[in-house]
Design an enzyme around this catalytic site. Sequence first.
Site, mmCIF file in Angstrom:
data_model
loop_
_atom_site.group_PDB
_atom_site.id
_atom_site.type_symbol
_atom_site.label_atom_id
_atom_site.label_comp_id
_atom_site.label_asym_id
_atom_site.label_seq_id
_atom_site.Cartn_x
_atom_site.Cartn_y
_atom_site.Cartn_z
ATOM 1 N N GLY A 46 0.834 -1.195 0.000
ATOM 2 C CA GLY A 46 0.000 0.000 0.000
ATOM 3 C C GLY A 46 0.869 1.245 0.000
ATOM 4 N N HIS A 133 -3.703 1.306 8.149
ATOM 5 C CA HIS A 133 -2.330 1.838 8.162
ATOM 6 C C HIS A 133 -2.231 3.055 7.220
ATOM 7 C CE1 HIS A 133 2.217 1.001 8.039
ATOM 8 N NE2 HIS A 133 2.056 1.806 7.015
ATOM 9 N N GLU A 134 -2.840 2.937 6.033
ATOM 10 C CA GLU A 134 -2.756 4.027 5.049
ATOM 11 C C GLU A 134 -3.575 5.245 5.476
ATOM 12 O OE1 GLU A 134 -0.420 3.510 3.299
ATOM 13 O OE2 GLU A 134 -0.356 1.349 3.064
ATOM 14 N N HIS A 137 -1.620 7.272 7.786
ATOM 15 C CA HIS A 137 -0.661 8.160 7.109
ATOM 16 C C HIS A 137 -1.346 9.461 6.676
ATOM 17 C CE1 HIS A 137 3.080 5.944 6.808
ATOM 18 N NE2 HIS A 137 2.515 4.901 6.235
HETATM 19 O O1 GNR Z 1 4.333 -2.570 2.227
HETATM 20 C C1 GNR Z 1 3.770 -2.499 3.324
HETATM 21 N N1 GNR Z 1 3.556 -3.622 4.035
HETATM 22 C C2 GNR Z 1 2.774 -3.656 5.164
HETATM 23 C C3 GNR Z 1 2.837 -4.792 5.936
HETATM 24 C C4 GNR Z 1 2.065 -4.906 7.055
HETATM 25 C C5 GNR Z 1 1.201 -3.889 7.421
HETATM 26 C C6 GNR Z 1 1.144 -2.731 6.674
HETATM 27 C C7 GNR Z 1 1.919 -2.622 5.548
HETATM 28 S S1 GNR Z 1 1.794 -1.196 4.592
HETATM 29 C C8 GNR Z 1 3.392 -1.186 3.860
HETATM 30 C C9 GNR Z 1 3.496 -0.077 2.837
HETATM 31 C C10 GNR Z 1 3.374 1.253 3.551
HETATM 32 O O2 GNR Z 1 4.235 1.728 4.227
HETATM 33 N N2 GNR Z 1 2.244 1.873 3.421
HETATM 34 O O3 GNR Z 1 2.051 3.035 4.049
HETATM 35 NI NI NI Z 2 3.340 3.003 5.809
#
Ligand code: GNR
Ligand code: NI
Length: 167
Positions: A46, A133-134, A137
Amino acid sequence: MTRRKILRYPDPRLLTVAKPVTRIDDALRRLIDDMTETMYGSGGIGLAATQIDVHQRVIVMDVSQKRDQLVVLINPVILAAGGSASHDEGCLSVPGTTIRVRRPAWIQVQALDREGDLFEVRADDWEAVCIQHEIEHLDGIVFTDYLPVAQQEKLRKQLATAGNRRR
Ligand code: GNR
Ligand code: NI
């Protein structure tokens, strides 16, 4: 399409709260294409626009094994969430670091797609982890915020020097 540079923690620009997208036009679709190339090029599942220093509420992700299921979320909103699960998370902005984070196990999300059409998706497993998670951000939150402050401080120091060496 251009692969863009990803901001590295503790870059203060990662703390910016992104603004909602108000126009879905060719410029926005170019941004989405650049984010897509940046995500696939760096092997991530992501990417939030925040990570390439664009402070608009845009996410791309692909949690599929074959890396052929791109999902674009513009102005994503979590409508409902439930359950609880922990995963070891990584972040392209915090290279070499995984952190175990507990979050709701499933979410119901509403967003616009690249044509500006509203859609809803119920996500679980890695898709739910990734979307949460995104969205963090986009809100200026990095998963290091889940660490005790002393550990955050240590990591900041480590990565400040590691990051400088790599640049
Ligand atoms: O590539 C990514 N792998 C991931 C693995 C476990 C939980 C969240 C992620 S997101 C990350 C890419 C990223 O930093 N997205 O903001
Ligand atoms: Ni991230």
